[in-house]
Write an enzyme that holds these catalytic residues in place. Structure first.
Site, PDB file in Angstrom:
ATOM      1  N   TYR A   1      -2.020   0.007  10.888  1.00 23.44           N
ATOM      2  CA  TYR A   1      -2.089   0.391   8.968  1.00 23.44           C
ATOM      3  C   TYR A   1      -0.374   0.334   8.371  1.00 23.44           C
ATOM      4  CZ  TYR A   1      -3.708  -1.428   4.582  1.00 23.44           C
ATOM      5  OH  TYR A   1      -3.579  -0.673   3.693  1.00 23.44           O
TER       6      TYR A   1
ATOM      7  N   SER B   1       0.453  -0.832   0.024  1.00 21.68           N
ATOM      8  CA  SER B   1       0.468   0.020   0.192  1.00 21.68           C
ATOM      9  C   SER B   1       0.781   1.245  -0.006  1.00 21.68           C
ATOM     10  CB  SER B   1      -0.987  -0.252   1.719  1.00 21.68           C
ATOM     11  OG  SER B   1      -1.237   1.240   1.823  1.00 21.68           O
TER      12      SER B   1
END
Length: 255
Positions: A153, A140
């Site tokens: 995250y 990501s």
């Protein structure tokens, strides 16, 4: 470019929805025999039926990638694998570091990092045996920059990025490529909804005013493109964002 016979099997983790399902469809259309893995057996079986019904080849295997014994058992089915797409993962919560739930951080690390490690380690011999293997790590842009409320995250995706980068260094000289695809804002049916514990209103606010966030198909297209480059070409890192997103914290919204 059609895959060579020795590398026709592609394993996709987290294939029950979103980017994983879209990637499975695209790799199947590109000529791969796709093995779909996820915990939700009904979802991947339905997808396998859809792909086979379209004239391609797919099989479903229910798997929790955080269960190392189960992953090792899964890997015994393969003597040769051409592609592994480490897609399974996700985000939980958006609290500050000061108030975050450590259990959510632990679960994110287990799925995004340890799960990727489990499957990659278990299938690396089969990927090497293919003579032309490819490991894809779907990280990501969170793995390349921080933002408020994303600590757990972001930490997990940074670790996943480092896993890919280190593996590439360690196996150079073997017939296996390591590709990292790092998407920015992607609107899927479940990512934000899962992150906010099923709160649809909070999930929708993530995309408020953004005319065209990325879709699962957009990301799957980049994965398929990278995988189907000639074997000597390695796409080390591919960052893909919607035009409206300049960074993790700079997004154009028409409100």
């Amino acid at each position: 470019m059609a895959p060579a016979p020795a590398s026709r099997i592609a394993v996709v983790t987290g294939a029950s929805s979103g980017i994983g399902a879209a990637t499975a469809r695209q790799l199947a259309a590109a000529g791969y025999r796709v093995v779909l893995t996820a915990r939700r057996k009904d979802r991947i079986e339905a997808l396998a039926e859809e792909i086979n019904g379209a004239g391609h080849q797919a099989a479903a295997y229910a798997l929790d990638i955080t269960d190392r014994a189960a992953v090792d058992e899964f890997a015994t089915a393969f003597k040769s694998v051409g592609v592994l797409v480490n897609n399974a993962g996700g985000a939980l919560g958006a609290d500050s570091v000061a108030s975050a739930d450590p259990e959510q951080w632990r679960r994110m690390y287990e799925t995004n990092v340890i799960g990727t490690l489990n499957v990659t380690q278990a299938l690396l011999p089969a990927l090497t045996a293919s003579g032309d293997g490819t490991v894809v790590v779907l990280s990501s842009t969170a793995g390349h920059g921080t933002y408020e409320g994303g600590g757990g995250y972001v930490a997990a995706k940074h670790a996943e990025h480092v896993l890919a980068e280190t593996l590439r260094l360690e196996i150079v000289g073997t017939p296996v490529r390591v590709i990292e695809v790092a998407p920015g804002m992607v609107k899927t049916d479940e990512f934000a909804l899962t992150r906010f514990g099923g709160d649809a209103e909070k999930a929708e606010k993530v995309y408020a005013g953004v005319a065209e966030p990325l879709t699962a198909d957009d990301v799957a297209d980049t994965i398929s493109w990278a995988v189907t480059r000639p074997p000597h070409v390695n796409i080390d890192l591919l960052v893909v964002r919607p035009r409206a997103q300049a960074s993790n914290s700079k997004v154009h919204r028409e409100l």
